[in-house]
Write a protein that holds these residues in place. Sequence first.
Motif, PDB file in Angstrom:
ATOM      1  N   UNK A 270       0.717  -1.135   0.058  1.00 37.86           N
ATOM      2  CA  UNK A 270       0.027   0.122  -0.004  1.00 37.86           C
ATOM      3  C   UNK A 270       0.979   1.331   0.134  1.00 37.86           C
ATOM      4  N   UNK A 271       1.820   1.267   1.006  1.00 39.76           N
ATOM      5  CA  UNK A 271       2.936   2.339   0.842  1.00 39.76           C
ATOM      6  C   UNK A 271       3.534   2.621  -0.496  1.00 39.76           C
ATOM      7  N   UNK A 272       3.924   1.600  -1.131  1.00 40.76           N
ATOM      8  CA  UNK A 272       4.730   1.703  -2.421  1.00 40.76           C
ATOM      9  C   UNK A 272       3.824   2.188  -3.470  1.00 40.76           C
ATOM     10  N   UNK A 273       2.313   1.701  -3.343  1.00 46.40           N
ATOM     11  CA  UNK A 273       1.351   2.253  -4.377  1.00 46.40           C
ATOM     12  C   UNK A 273       1.346   3.759  -4.545  1.00 46.40           C
ATOM     13  N   UNK A 274       0.969   4.194  -2.909  1.00 45.98           N
ATOM     14  CA  UNK A 274       0.771   5.740  -2.673  1.00 45.98           C
ATOM     15  C   UNK A 274       1.740   6.291  -3.161  1.00 45.98           C
ATOM     16  N   UNK A 275       3.236   5.947  -2.704  1.00 54.85           N
ATOM     17  CA  UNK A 275       4.230   6.682  -3.087  1.00 54.85           C
ATOM     18  C   UNK A 275       4.470   6.726  -4.420  1.00 54.85           C
ATOM     19  N   UNK A 276       3.966   5.674  -5.519  1.00 59.87           N
ATOM     20  CA  UNK A 276       4.116   5.971  -6.766  1.00 59.87           C
ATOM     21  C   UNK A 276       3.001   6.865  -7.344  1.00 59.87           C
ATOM     22  N   UNK A 277       2.016   6.918  -6.654  1.00 62.38           N
ATOM     23  CA  UNK A 277       0.840   7.657  -7.241  1.00 62.38           C
ATOM     24  C   UNK A 277       1.304   9.116  -6.987  1.00 62.38           C
ATOM     25  N   UNK A 278       1.704   9.567  -5.865  1.00 60.08           N
ATOM     26  CA  UNK A 278       1.948  10.934  -5.530  1.00 60.08           C
ATOM     27  C   UNK A 278       3.401  11.565  -6.204  1.00 60.08           C
ATOM     28  N   UNK A 279       4.396  10.648  -6.302  1.00 62.33           N
ATOM     29  CA  UNK A 279       5.568  11.022  -7.042  1.00 62.33           C
ATOM     30  C   UNK A 279       5.152  11.364  -8.385  1.00 62.33           C
ATOM     31  N   UNK A 288       9.441   5.049 -10.411  1.00 57.20           N
ATOM     32  CA  UNK A 288       9.184   3.892 -10.299  1.00 57.20           C
ATOM     33  C   UNK A 288      10.084   3.270  -9.180  1.00 57.20           C
ATOM     34  N   UNK A 289      11.316   3.450  -9.451  1.00 59.13           N
ATOM     35  CA  UNK A 289      12.618   3.092  -8.651  1.00 59.13           C
ATOM     36  C   UNK A 289      12.452   3.545  -7.142  1.00 59.13           C
ATOM     37  N   UNK A 290      12.075   4.668  -7.100  1.00 62.13           N
ATOM     38  CA  UNK A 290      11.876   5.407  -5.595  1.00 62.13           C
ATOM     39  C   UNK A 290      10.700   4.544  -4.913  1.00 62.13           C
ATOM     40  N   UNK A 291       9.595   4.347  -5.497  1.00 59.73           N
ATOM     41  CA  UNK A 291       8.370   3.658  -4.930  1.00 59.73           C
ATOM     42  C   UNK A 291       8.959   2.351  -4.592  1.00 59.73           C
ATOM     43  N   UNK A 292       9.573   1.610  -5.330  1.00 59.53           N
ATOM     44  CA  UNK A 292       9.966   0.287  -5.037  1.00 59.53           C
ATOM     45  C   UNK A 292      11.047   0.471  -3.920  1.00 59.53           C
ATOM     46  N   UNK A 296       9.794  -1.540  -0.450  1.00 59.76           N
ATOM     47  CA  UNK A 296      10.513  -2.830   0.042  1.00 59.76           C
ATOM     48  C   UNK A 296      11.314  -2.362   1.306  1.00 59.76           C
ATOM     49  N   UNK A 297      11.729  -1.306   1.678  1.00 60.27           N
ATOM     50  CA  UNK A 297      12.448  -0.789   2.825  1.00 60.27           C
ATOM     51  C   UNK A 297      11.387  -0.649   4.015  1.00 60.27           C
ATOM     52  N   UNK A 298      10.113  -0.443   3.627  1.00 67.54           N
ATOM     53  CA  UNK A 298       9.133  -0.190   4.602  1.00 67.54           C
ATOM     54  C   UNK A 298       8.918  -1.602   5.496  1.00 67.54           C
TER      55      UNK A 298
END
Length: 473
Positions: A270-279, A288-292, A296-298
């Motif tokens: 969920x955090x990765x998808x939210x990060x991808x949408x907002x970025x 894409x790279x930053x969201x992954x 992953x680190x979350x």
Amino acid sequence: MKSNKDYIKWGLTAFFVVLGGFASYYVIFHIDSLSSMIKTLFAILMPIIDGFILAYLLAPIVNATERIVTTPFFALIKKENKKNPKRFLSIIITDVLVLWAIYVFFSIVIPQIAKSIRTILEQFPTYINTFSLWISKLLNDNPEFQKSVMEFINQSTTDFTSVINSQVLPQLNSLNNVSEMLSQFSGVINVITSVSMSVYSIFKEIWNLVIGFIISFYLLASKELFAAQAKKIVYAFCSVNRANRFISNVRFAHKTFGGFFVGKIMDSIIIGLICFAVTSILGTPFCVLISVIIGVTNIIPFFGPFLGAIPSTILILFIDPLQALYFVIFVIILQQVDGNIIGPKILGSSTGLSSFWVIFSITLFGGIWGIMGMIVGVPIFAILFAFMKSLIETKLSAKNLCPDTKKYLRLLYIDIDSSQYVEFPENAKKPFADITQILVKGHEKSKLDQETSNVKDKKKNTSEKDIKQTETH
């Protein structure tokens, strides 16, 4: 006169003592060979270990599929017999869904990540120049400090660019430079050896995963039977009370591990998808790279957001410092939302640990097992913490003492006669002197009561002995 059973017990005790001595000697003086044997054993059993891990991770999906899909389907077609293949069909559906998700991830995300990494490496000098100009404009008011910073940046840029040009890019372009790499015979041997070892390692890991996948299929198909056999073994070799406690502890461990990992994986997705949408909306480079990285680190508790946000921020800073500032603000908001809304809703109280013990467990197991220790350290320590808590509360209950921690916050001492919990005096002028006197008096009273009890026991034993002697005469 001692019976044969006593001699057998003494003989077995002596045998196990000698055996334990030899085992301790071997462990102490042959630790290298023992560790080598353990590694070899783990390498042999790795397919089975992979199978157990895959079965454990896939079991919740199989249960959900069986509950939501296959059971209503077979109830609809009114097929209720012992050969009902709903478990088999549930495993097939689960495996297909998991493999499809992995395929989608690798086919969409991995090429984007590889493209981003190649772009970063190729455009790195340009990014450094942009960053240097931004620093130069920022430090115009302090020329001396500006000169020192620019010298440091230029030197770091030269060193890093040299490493990229001499080591990283040749590896990425190895297919175009095969003739140069094979110019010398030693180079040929090194390339063949490294490639062979890499191919062998990759093939071995893939083979272990394939065998583990097959083993997980059989484990999932008969998981209730295996669980029943395990319970049967526990009750056969332990008393009923100990077996009940052991099975209860295993259920707690399963609940802690399962709840933590499944919840953390869902939370990270969920955090990765939210990060991808907002970025993507903000126009952040390499979204894409930053969201992954963030997703992953979350998975790592507490330290994970920092491990993902710091390199991502540095990467954006080289390209667009203003976007880096926006990203830092967004990450802070995202982690607050995750820590206060998303995480508690998904994870709940799966571990039951305070923030201090979470940091302690991550630090301890991270130092022992690295990144994997940081991931599994929290649930492992939660199990150990719960076990110690249960043991301490059992010991206190056996002494007729209250196991509630709140009772001990202001505790001064426990009265021996009335078992009353005496708290610290709130407005005492000399509290420490009063406490010392009270504790000394309590210790002396306890010692006197113990001596009185010993005298009474001694008198009682003496009287019983005199009575026996009189009856004998």
